[in-house]
Design a protein around this motif. Structure first.
Motif: not given
Length: 445
Positions: A125-135, A137-142, A159-163, A180-182
Motif C-alpha cells: 500500500m505504501e509503494s503502489t498507487l491503489i484504486s478500485s480499477s487496478n485492484v 483486474k487482479y482479483l480474477t478468482n476472488t 458482480d459482487g466482488m466489483k461492488k 483485505l483487497a490488497i
C-alpha cells in the motif's frame, strides 16, 4: 479497532492434494476421476470423482465397481504401512514457495499453511498507487462473503466482488477493507506462483484471524479464494452451524449445542461472559465470547517444519491385534520408521526429541478406547525405541488393539501431547499436564 482486526491473515489449502501429487507424477490422470486409497480405503477424491458421487472413506474396490471410470491409485507401502513421504515432500515444495515471499508462515498440516501477510500488505500500500480499477483486474478468482452466493457462479462472483471493491475504495470505505483487497491480490499472486512452480492448485481464505481465514477458505473451492470482512461476519454467523468453526467440531461444540441450545454461531451472542463461565473454564468462555463476534487473538507462528514426527497403523476387522507377539512385531516396524525419520530430522533441522508417546486404541463394547503414555526418549536407535515403547504399552495393554502410534516430542512434553490431541481436548490437557504427571490417559477420544 482490536489488535486482531489490524492483521491480515490467509490460509492456503491445497485442493485434493494427494490426487494432485499423483496426477503430477502421472500426467495421463489429469482431468480424469481419481481416488487415492490406502489399504483399500479411499482417503482422497478429486473433484472429477466427486462429480460422479464418490466420497471419502469408502472402499476402493467398491468405488471402482460402482464407477468403472474412476482411477484408483494406492498410497505406496513401506514396512507394511502407508508411506506418505512423497506427499510430505510435495507439501514442503509449496512451503518453500511461500517462505520466499512471506516471513511468517505456519505449516498447519501436510497440505495447509497459515500466513500473516500484514507487513506485505502495508508495504504494497505504501509503494503502489491503489484504486478500485487496478485492484479489480487482479482479483480474477476472488469471492467476497456477503457479496456473492454460495455457488461458484462466475457472473455473480464478478458482480459482487466489483461492488465490494467500489464500496471499499470510495470515500466511505474503511482502511481494513482496502487492506483485505490488497491481501487478496498478494494471495492471488502466491497461488499462481505455486501452480507455476509446483503444478498444484489451491484455495485460500483471507481475513483478520486464523479462524475466519480457515472458514473463508472452505466456502469456494477448488482453485478459488474468498475474502471475509468483519462486516460480513454477523450475516454469515446467522446461518453457520457451530461445528463449522475451527476448534468447535468436537466436544466443546457439542456442549454448546446441548447445554446452551446454540445451533448457529449467532446464537452465542445471547450469552454474557458470566453465563459462559458457568459452563466452561474462564479461558474457553472468553474465547467463545470473542469468536461469536469474529474475534480471535491466536497469532500465526513461524513454523516451516512439522512440530511432530509420528508413525501409526490402523488394524481393521480381522487384522486387530490380540497377541503380544504381533504387537511387538508392529512396534518394531514403527520404531524403524521413527528412528529413520528422527535421524534425518536431526540432520536437517538440528533438533532432538526429548520424549516418546505411545498411543493405542483397543475395542470394548464395539467402541474404540484410547490410551496414551509418555516418557523420556534417550536413544534414536530403532531397537532402543522399540524396547522402550513395548515396555510402556505392555503395562496397560488391553486387546483387541485396533490402532497403534508412536510419536516423539521434538520440543517439550507439554506441547507435543497437547497439540496432537483433538482440538476440543487441548485446554483440558494443558490443565492436566500442569499437575506434573506426564502420563496422560485419553478415553473415548
Amino acid at each position: 479497532m482490536s489488535e486482531s482486526e489490524e492483521r491480515i491473515i490467509a490460509l492456503i489449502d491445497m485442493d485434493c492434494f494427494f490426487c494432485q501429487v499423483e496426477s503430477r507424477e502421472k500426467p495421463e490422470l489429469k482431468g480424469k476421476p481419481m481416488v487415492v486409497s490406502q489399504f483399500n480405503m479411499v482417503l482422497a477424491v478429486n473433484y472429477e470423482a466427486r462429480d460422479l458421487g464418490i466420497s471419502r472413506f469408502v472402499r476402493g474396490d467398491e468405488a471402482k465397481e460402482k464407477y468403472p471410470d474412476v482411477n484408483v491409485v494406492s498410497v505406496p507401502e513401506r514396512r507394511g504401512k502407508g508411506d506418505i513421504s512423497k506427499y510430505r515432500s510435495a507439501g514442503a515444495e509449496v512451503i518453500n514457495v511461500l517462505k520466499q515471499h512471506c516471513p511468517i508462515v505456519e505449516r498447519a498440516s501436510i497440505d495447509e499453511a497459515f500466513l500473516d501477510i500484514t507487513d506485505l500488505v502495508d508495504r504494497r500500500m505504501e509503494s503502489t498507487l491503489i484504486s478500485s480499477s487496478n485492484v479489480e483486474k487482479y482479483l480474477t478468482n476472488t469471492f467476497v462473503v456477503g457479496y456473492c452466493d454460495t455457488t461458484n457462479d462466475e457472473d455473480k462472483r464478478y458482480d459482487g466482488m466489483k461492488k465490494w471493491i467500489n464500496e471499499s475504495f470510495d470515500n466511505m470505505g474503511g482502511e481494513q477493507e482496502r487492506k483485505l483487497a490488497i491481501g487478496a491480490i498478494i494471495i492471488e499472486e502466491l497461488r499462481s506462483e505455486i501452480y507455476e512452480k509446483c503444478e498444484f492448485k489451491c484455495s485460500a481464505g483471507i481475513s483478520y484471524n486464523k479462524v475466519l481465514a480457515k472458514l473463508a477458505c472452505g466456502l469456494h473451492k477448488p482453485n478459488k479464494q474468498t475474502i471475509l470482512s468483519m462486516s460480513s461476519v454477523p450475516e454469515l454467523f446467522s446461518t453457520l452451524s457451530v461445528n463449522k468453526i475451527r476448534n468447535l467440531g468436537g466436544k466443546i461444540g457439542m456442549a454448546i449445542v446441548e447445554k446452551l441450545n446454540c445451533n448457529v454461531m449467532s446464537d452465542l451472542l445471547c450469552f454474557s461472559m458470566d453465563q459462559l463461565e458457568k459452563q466452561f473454564d474462564k479461558k474457553t468462555a472468553m474465547w467463545l465470547f470473542n469468536i461469536a463476534r469474529g474475534i480471535d487473538h491466536e497469532q500465526v507462528k513461524s513454523r516451516l517444519i512439522s512440530k511432530s514426527i509420528g508413525a501409526s497403523k490402523n488394524f481393521w476387522g480381522e487384522e486387530v491385534i490380540t497377541e503380544i507377539q504381533k504387537l511387538k512385531a508392529w512396534i518394531d516396524i514403527l520404531s524403524e520408521d521413527i528412528s529413520e525419520r528422527l535421524e534425518q530430522d536431526l540432520q536437517d533441522n538440528s533438533r532432538r526429541a526429548t520424549a516418546l508417546t505411545v498411543s493405542y486404541q483397543y475395542v470394548r463394547d464395539k467402541k474404540n478406547i484410547s490410551q496414551s503414555r509418555t516418557s523420556t526418549l534417550t536413544s534414536y536407535k530403532a531397537e532402543k525405541i522399540s524396547s522402550h515403547a513395548f515396555d510402556i504399552i505392555k503395562k496397560t495393554m488391553q486387546t483387541p488393539v485396533s490402532y497403534l502410534k508412536l510419536f516423539p516430542d521434538l520440543d517439550n512434553i507439554d506441547s507435543s501431547i497437547v497439540e496432537l490431541l483433538p482440538s476440543e481436548l487441548q485446554q483440558e490437557a494443558k490443565i492436566y499436564l500442569k499437575s506434573n504427571d506426564k502420563d496422560l490417559d485419553q478415553t473415548n477420544v
